[in-house]
Design a protein around this motif. Structure first.
Motif, PDB file in Angstrom:
ATOM      1  N   LEU A  86    -123.266 105.879  99.338  1.00 22.72           N
ATOM      2  CA  LEU A  86    -124.623 106.306  99.684  1.00 22.72           C
ATOM      3  C   LEU A  86    -125.674 105.515  98.916  1.00 22.72           C
ATOM      4  O   LEU A  86    -126.751 106.005  98.605  1.00 22.72           O
ATOM      5  CB  LEU A  86    -124.790 107.804  99.418  1.00 22.72           C
ATOM      6  N   GLY A  87    -125.338 104.246  98.628  1.00 20.52           N
ATOM      7  CA  GLY A  87    -126.274 103.374  97.932  1.00 20.52           C
ATOM      8  C   GLY A  87    -127.387 102.886  98.846  1.00 20.52           C
ATOM      9  O   GLY A  87    -127.571 103.363  99.971  1.00 20.52           O
ATOM     10  N   ASP A  88    -128.128 101.899  98.373  1.00 25.59           N
ATOM     11  CA  ASP A  88    -129.312 101.402  99.078  1.00 25.59           C
ATOM     12  C   ASP A  88    -128.905 100.332 100.078  1.00 25.59           C
ATOM     13  O   ASP A  88    -129.063  99.137  99.836  1.00 25.59           O
ATOM     14  CB  ASP A  88    -130.326 100.851  98.070  1.00 25.59           C
ATOM     15  N   ARG A 126    -131.840 108.705 108.001  1.00 25.58           N
ATOM     16  CA  ARG A 126    -132.831 108.918 109.062  1.00 25.58           C
ATOM     17  C   ARG A 126    -132.276 109.803 110.164  1.00 25.58           C
ATOM     18  O   ARG A 126    -132.967 110.674 110.695  1.00 25.58           O
ATOM     19  CB  ARG A 126    -133.275 107.571 109.653  1.00 25.58           C
ATOM     20  N   LEU A 127    -131.035 109.570 110.518  1.00 23.91           N
ATOM     21  CA  LEU A 127    -130.411 110.345 111.593  1.00 23.91           C
ATOM     22  C   LEU A 127    -130.376 111.832 111.246  1.00 23.91           C
ATOM     23  O   LEU A 127    -130.770 112.687 112.050  1.00 23.91           O
ATOM     24  CB  LEU A 127    -128.992 109.820 111.843  1.00 23.91           C
ATOM     25  N   ILE A 128    -129.913 112.148 110.044  1.00 27.10           N
ATOM     26  CA  ILE A 128    -129.781 113.554 109.651  1.00 27.10           C
ATOM     27  C   ILE A 128    -131.149 114.214 109.515  1.00 27.10           C
ATOM     28  O   ILE A 128    -131.357 115.344 109.979  1.00 27.10           O
ATOM     29  CB  ILE A 128    -128.988 113.659 108.337  1.00 27.10           C
ATOM     30  N   THR A 129    -132.088 113.526 108.886  1.00 31.23           N
ATOM     31  CA  THR A 129    -133.383 114.157 108.597  1.00 31.23           C
ATOM     32  C   THR A 129    -134.266 114.260 109.838  1.00 31.23           C
ATOM     33  O   THR A 129    -135.287 114.963 109.800  1.00 31.23           O
ATOM     34  CB  THR A 129    -134.136 113.380 107.500  1.00 31.23           C
ATOM     35  N   HIS A 130    -133.888 113.596 110.930  1.00 34.22           N
ATOM     36  CA  HIS A 130    -134.680 113.699 112.162  1.00 34.22           C
ATOM     37  C   HIS A 130    -133.932 114.417 113.283  1.00 34.22           C
ATOM     38  O   HIS A 130    -134.362 114.393 114.428  1.00 34.22           O
ATOM     39  CB  HIS A 130    -135.108 112.306 112.635  1.00 34.22           C
ATOM     40  N   ASP A 131    -132.819 115.050 112.940  1.00 31.50           N
ATOM     41  CA  ASP A 131    -132.054 115.807 113.940  1.00 31.50           C
ATOM     42  C   ASP A 131    -132.207 117.300 113.648  1.00 31.50           C
ATOM     43  O   ASP A 131    -131.555 117.839 112.753  1.00 31.50           O
ATOM     44  CB  ASP A 131    -130.580 115.405 113.892  1.00 31.50           C
ATOM     45  N   GLN A 133    -118.267 111.954 112.247  1.00 32.11           N
ATOM     46  CA  GLN A 133    -118.889 110.637 112.409  1.00 32.11           C
ATOM     47  C   GLN A 133    -118.629 109.838 111.135  1.00 32.11           C
ATOM     48  O   GLN A 133    -119.026 110.251 110.048  1.00 32.11           O
ATOM     49  CB  GLN A 133    -120.396 110.768 112.634  1.00 32.11           C
ATOM     50  N   THR A 134    -117.940 108.702 111.268  1.00 33.63           N
ATOM     51  CA  THR A 134    -117.658 107.877 110.096  1.00 33.63           C
ATOM     52  C   THR A 134    -118.529 106.628 110.110  1.00 33.63           C
ATOM     53  O   THR A 134    -119.004 106.188 111.156  1.00 33.63           O
ATOM     54  CB  THR A 134    -116.170 107.490 110.034  1.00 33.63           C
ATOM     55  N   TRP A 135    -118.712 106.046 108.913  1.00 30.78           N
ATOM     56  CA  TRP A 135    -119.624 104.916 108.735  1.00 30.78           C
ATOM     57  C   TRP A 135    -118.956 103.862 107.862  1.00 30.78           C
ATOM     58  O   TRP A 135    -118.635 104.127 106.714  1.00 30.78           O
ATOM     59  CB  TRP A 135    -120.913 105.379 108.063  1.00 30.78           C
ATOM     60  N   MET A 136    -118.724 102.687 108.413  1.00 29.73           N
ATOM     61  CA  MET A 136    -118.164 101.518 107.732  1.00 29.73           C
ATOM     62  C   MET A 136    -116.641 101.621 107.633  1.00 29.73           C
ATOM     63  O   MET A 136    -116.060 102.691 107.746  1.00 29.73           O
ATOM     64  CB  MET A 136    -118.825 101.293 106.373  1.00 29.73           C
ATOM     65  N   TYR A 137    -116.003 100.461 107.412  1.00 27.01           N
ATOM     66  CA  TYR A 137    -114.566 100.322 107.648  1.00 27.01           C
ATOM     67  C   TYR A 137    -113.689 101.304 106.880  1.00 27.01           C
ATOM     68  O   TYR A 137    -112.805 101.945 107.451  1.00 27.01           O
ATOM     69  CB  TYR A 137    -114.118  98.890 107.324  1.00 27.01           C
ATOM     70  N   HIS A 138    -113.873 101.403 105.568  1.00 29.73           N
ATOM     71  CA  HIS A 138    -112.987 102.261 104.784  1.00 29.73           C
ATOM     72  C   HIS A 138    -113.141 103.724 105.184  1.00 29.73           C
ATOM     73  O   HIS A 138    -112.159 104.473 105.258  1.00 29.73           O
ATOM     74  CB  HIS A 138    -113.259 102.076 103.289  1.00 29.73           C
ATOM     75  N   ALA A 179    -126.634 100.927 106.534  1.00 30.64           N
ATOM     76  CA  ALA A 179    -125.935 102.049 107.152  1.00 30.64           C
ATOM     77  C   ALA A 179    -126.343 103.364 106.501  1.00 30.64           C
ATOM     78  O   ALA A 179    -126.540 104.387 107.178  1.00 30.64           O
ATOM     79  CB  ALA A 179    -124.420 101.845 107.037  1.00 30.64           C
ATOM     80  N   GLU A 180    -126.483 103.337 105.174  1.00 21.39           N
ATOM     81  CA  GLU A 180    -126.865 104.537 104.448  1.00 21.39           C
ATOM     82  C   GLU A 180    -128.269 105.010 104.863  1.00 21.39           C
ATOM     83  O   GLU A 180    -128.513 106.209 105.017  1.00 21.39           O
ATOM     84  CB  GLU A 180    -126.825 104.258 102.942  1.00 21.39           C
ATOM     85  N   ALA A 181    -129.168 104.043 105.047  1.00 19.58           N
ATOM     86  CA  ALA A 181    -130.536 104.381 105.458  1.00 19.58           C
ATOM     87  C   ALA A 181    -130.548 104.992 106.855  1.00 19.58           C
ATOM     88  O   ALA A 181    -131.274 105.957 107.122  1.00 19.58           O
ATOM     89  CB  ALA A 181    -131.416 103.138 105.414  1.00 19.58           C
ATOM     90  N   VAL A 182    -129.731 104.438 107.765  1.00 21.30           N
ATOM     91  CA  VAL A 182    -129.674 104.977 109.124  1.00 21.30           C
ATOM     92  C   VAL A 182    -129.097 106.389 109.116  1.00 21.30           C
ATOM     93  O   VAL A 182    -129.586 107.284 109.816  1.00 21.30           O
ATOM     94  CB  VAL A 182    -128.853 104.047 110.034  1.00 21.30           C
ATOM     95  N   LEU A 183    -128.051 106.622 108.311  1.00 22.52           N
ATOM     96  CA  LEU A 183    -127.482 107.970 108.188  1.00 22.52           C
ATOM     97  C   LEU A 183    -128.554 108.952 107.721  1.00 22.52           C
ATOM     98  O   LEU A 183    -128.686 110.052 108.274  1.00 22.52           O
ATOM     99  CB  LEU A 183    -126.314 107.943 107.206  1.00 22.52           C
TER     100      LEU A 183
END
Length: 384
Positions: free
Chosen positions: A10-12, A21-26, A84-89, A15-19
């Motif tokens: 959850l660094g800067d 934005r997605l949560i705070t606008h849903d 919903q997963t984000w990035m390879y690992h 992908a972290e920024a989009v996550l």
């Protein structure tokens, strides 16, 4: 709908920024977040909004039994309707844990480059393994750019499960702001009759600051007057290599190294032209859309979906080509001198982002994909 997000960290980052934005606008769904590593920048911000955030604190690139057990416990306790997963690992670990728990999974891929020397060997191995599992684990795979679809299909990802959802932007935050423009230009000593160029990007080989400095040096040698601000982590006077490059190009009077800033919308408004000089690896460069939402035209290298973002509003040059980038900047400066034409271009920049990349459109597209994933998984049984 209960959505559990599993993300590598959850660094800067983009992908972290989009996550965030997605949560705070849903306003419709219940969200929880699991970070395989630490809380980073966005963990506390999400927690402030009442989002349950769990950090597993696994070292980057290394699995731990405690971390894996924590992931399994988080998935079982959350009982999400969809993961919903984000990035390879996170795609790999969160996806497998989700399927074992009986939840439908949607993967998220963000990269457009996976090459030795640019991506770690471990990341490439995980991405290839995900390609093999892509027909078994996720119901859908969300890519943020068409370029990402092409790259991952070549890696073996199931193209039929892939859907493109471009990043969305908070257009109330990123908007034209004449007061912010005047304030920062006054702070930096840049009058209105001097064009201000800038790039918002961390110091990283991907962003190719040396290419930008070389292009700016050519621009100066051609007799153009301008000022430049460079903003981002590692882009400050303490960066000896960058400071030396600026000095060697004779740009000490033109270039300011400002480091990271929290007022990016104001920075975008202060600029006349935003430049992105990336060499590789971009999927959907956020800074281009953010600048355009503020009415700031862009010059960019042709990486990821950058050319698609700027369209006819800006200028595109091939990557790693300082002469071509300088030429694109020269075209932009010529256009800037036509004040009525420039104002019209600024308006079109804003309109393009409003029409294509609003945060509301992104949220609705994700919700549609989640609903589709749940429907595809329905034959396996009802979920509470």
């Amino acid at each position: 709908m209960k959505v559990l997000h599993v993300i590598t960290g959850l660094g800067d980052g983009g992908a972290e920024a989009v996550l965030h934005r997605l949560i705070t606008h849903d306003p419709h769904d219940e969200h929880q977040v699991v970070s395989l590593t630490g809380l980073g920048k966005y963990g506390p911000l999400l927690a402030e909004r009442g989002v349950a955030v769990t950090a597993l604190h696994m070292p980057r690139g290394r699995l731990t039994w405690v971390g894996l057990r924590g992931l399994w416990r988080a998935v079982r306790q959350a009982r999400p309707h969809v993961i919903q997963t984000w990035m390879y690992h996170a795609d790999l670990l969160g996806g497998v844990a989700g399927r074992l728990a009986g939840a439908p999974v949607v993967w998220g891929v963000r990269n457009t480059t996976l090459e030795p020397g640019r991506s770690s060997r471990g990341t490439i191995v995980v991405a290839r393994l995900c390609g093999w599992l892509s027909r078994r684990v996720p119901q859908r795979i969300v890519a943020c750019a068409q370029a990402a679809v092409q790259v991952h299909a070549a890696l073996g990802y199931d193209r039929a499960r892939m859907v493109v959802i471009p990043n969305g932007y908070d257009l109330a935050r990123f908007r034209p702001d004449t007061e912010a423009r005047a304030r920062l230009r006054c702070e930096w000593g840049v009058p209105d009759d001097v064009p201000l160029l800038g790039m918002v990007a961390r110091f990283d080989p991907q962003k190719d600051h040396p290419n930008l400095i070389a292009a700016l040096g050519r621009l100066r040698q051609a007799g153009h007057g301008f000022r430049v601000v460079l903003v981002g982590t590692g882009v400050d006077a303490g960066n000896a290599a960058l400071a030396q490059a600026v000095s060697s190009a004779g740009l000490q009077e033109e270039v300011r190294l400002l480091g990271p800033r929290a007022d990016i919308p104001a920075v975008m408004n202060a600029l006349d032209v935003h430049v992105l000089s990336s060499a590789y690896g971009e999927a959907f460069p956020n800074v281009l859309a953010e600048a355009m939402a503020c009415g700031t035209p862009c010059v960019t290298t042709d990486v990821g979906d950058a050319a698609q973002i700027v369209g006819e509003t800006g200028w595109v040059a091939p990557p790693r080509d300082a002469a071509a980038l300088a030429g694109a900047l020269e075209h932009a400066l010529h256009a800037w001198r036509d004040a009525p034409g420039w104002r019209a271009r600024q308006q079109v920049c804003r309109q393009r982002i409003e029409q294509r990349y609003s945060i509301e459109a992104m949220v609705q597209r994700y919700r549609s994909v989640w609903e589709e994933a749940v429907a595809l998984d329905h034959p396996k049984g009802e979920r509470s």
